[in-house]
Write a protein that holds these residues in place. Structure first.
Motif, short mmCIF file in Angstrom:
data_model
loop_
_atom_site.label_atom_id
_atom_site.label_comp_id
_atom_site.label_asym_id
_atom_site.label_seq_id
_atom_site.Cartn_x
_atom_site.Cartn_y
_atom_site.Cartn_z
N ILE A 3 1.26 1.34 -6.04
CA ILE A 3 1.44 0.60 -4.79
C ILE A 3 1.95 1.53 -3.70
CG2 ILE A 3 2.77 -1.26 -3.71
CD1 ILE A 3 2.63 -2.68 -6.47
N VAL A 4 2.93 2.36 -4.03
CA VAL A 4 3.46 3.31 -3.05
C VAL A 4 2.35 4.29 -2.63
CG1 VAL A 4 5.10 5.22 -2.74
CG2 VAL A 4 5.84 3.10 -3.83
N GLY A 5 1.55 4.72 -3.57
CA GLY A 5 0.44 5.62 -3.26
C GLY A 5 -0.56 4.97 -2.31
N MET A 6 -0.88 3.70 -2.53
CA MET A 6 -1.81 3.00 -1.63
C MET A 6 -1.23 2.86 -0.24
SD MET A 6 -3.73 0.12 -3.96
CE MET A 6 -2.24 -0.69 -4.50
N VAL A 7 0.06 2.58 -0.13
CA VAL A 7 0.70 2.47 1.19
C VAL A 7 0.64 3.80 1.92
CG1 VAL A 7 2.92 2.12 2.34
CG2 VAL A 7 2.17 0.52 0.58
N VAL A 8 0.91 4.90 1.22
CA VAL A 8 0.86 6.22 1.85
C VAL A 8 -0.56 6.54 2.31
CG1 VAL A 8 1.08 8.70 1.37
CG2 VAL A 8 2.88 7.11 0.65
N ILE A 9 -1.54 6.27 1.48
CA ILE A 9 -2.94 6.51 1.86
C ILE A 9 -3.32 5.64 3.05
CG2 ILE A 9 -5.32 6.21 1.10
CD1 ILE A 9 -4.35 7.12 -1.69
N PHE A 10 -2.95 4.37 3.02
CA PHE A 10 -3.22 3.44 4.12
C PHE A 10 -2.60 3.96 5.41
CE2 PHE A 10 -2.46 -0.57 6.44
CZ PHE A 10 -3.75 -1.08 6.43
N TRP A 11 -1.37 4.47 5.33
CA TRP A 11 -0.68 4.99 6.50
C TRP A 11 -1.44 6.17 7.11
CZ3 TRP A 11 3.09 3.98 9.85
CH2 TRP A 11 3.58 5.03 10.62
N PHE A 12 -1.82 7.13 6.29
CA PHE A 12 -2.45 8.34 6.81
C PHE A 12 -3.91 8.13 7.23
CE2 PHE A 12 1.14 10.53 4.86
CZ PHE A 12 1.46 11.39 5.89
N LEU A 13 -4.60 7.20 6.63
CA LEU A 13 -6.02 7.00 6.96
C LEU A 13 -6.25 5.96 8.06
CD1 LEU A 13 -7.74 7.14 3.47
CD2 LEU A 13 -7.60 8.92 5.21
N ILE A 14 -5.35 5.00 8.22
CA ILE A 14 -5.60 3.92 9.17
C ILE A 14 -4.53 3.83 10.25
CG2 ILE A 14 -5.86 1.42 9.40
CD1 ILE A 14 -7.12 1.46 6.60
N ILE A 15 -3.29 3.68 9.88
CA ILE A 15 -2.24 3.39 10.86
C ILE A 15 -1.94 4.59 11.74
CG2 ILE A 15 0.19 2.75 11.13
CD1 ILE A 15 -0.13 1.11 8.54
N ARG A 16 -1.77 5.75 11.17
CA ARG A 16 -1.41 6.94 11.95
C ARG A 16 -2.48 7.33 12.97
NH1 ARG A 16 -1.16 12.71 10.09
NH2 ARG A 16 0.22 13.74 11.55
N PRO A 17 -3.77 7.39 12.60
CA PRO A 17 -4.78 7.70 13.62
C PRO A 17 -4.85 6.64 14.72
CG PRO A 17 -5.69 8.01 11.43
CD PRO A 17 -4.35 7.37 11.26
#
Length: 108
Positions: A25-39
């Protein structure tokens, strides 16, 4: 015989620590952050700087697809001239992009 049963009971594997169950779950949140939210936050910040730097004479494109020249700018609105004697007042945040000087529109 009792020793054999005791040895079999202690040979079972122990359960992994609880935090390991949270790793996916933590891994998915980190991936979601870097691929969608941050850009998206980066694009939003760039848009805010573009809109904040609007000045008289800039060529702009609104989110509705209207192309015009900025006549007047205040804190919230920009007055845009679409054609001779055709002016509209647009909310600054609805301006999609600035057209660089020297760039011709596609249909000209």
């Amino acid at each position: 015989m009792f020793d054999l049963l005791t040895a079999a009971g202690t040979a079972t594997a122990e359960a992994p620590p609880a935090w390991i169950n949270w790793l996916p779950i933590v891994g998915m949140v980190v991936i979601f952050w870097f691929l969608i939210i941050r850009p998206q936050m980066k694009r939003q910040k760039e848009h805010q700087t573009k809109v904040g730097g609007l000045k008289k004479g800039d060529q702009v494109v609104t989110q509705g697809g209207l192309v015009g020249k900025v006549i007047k700018v205040d804190d919230t609105y920009a007055e845009i001239e679409l054609a001779k004697d055709v002016r509209v007042k647009a909310v600054k945040n609805t301006i999609a992009d600035l057209i660089e000087p020297g760039t011709k529109p596609a249909n000209d």
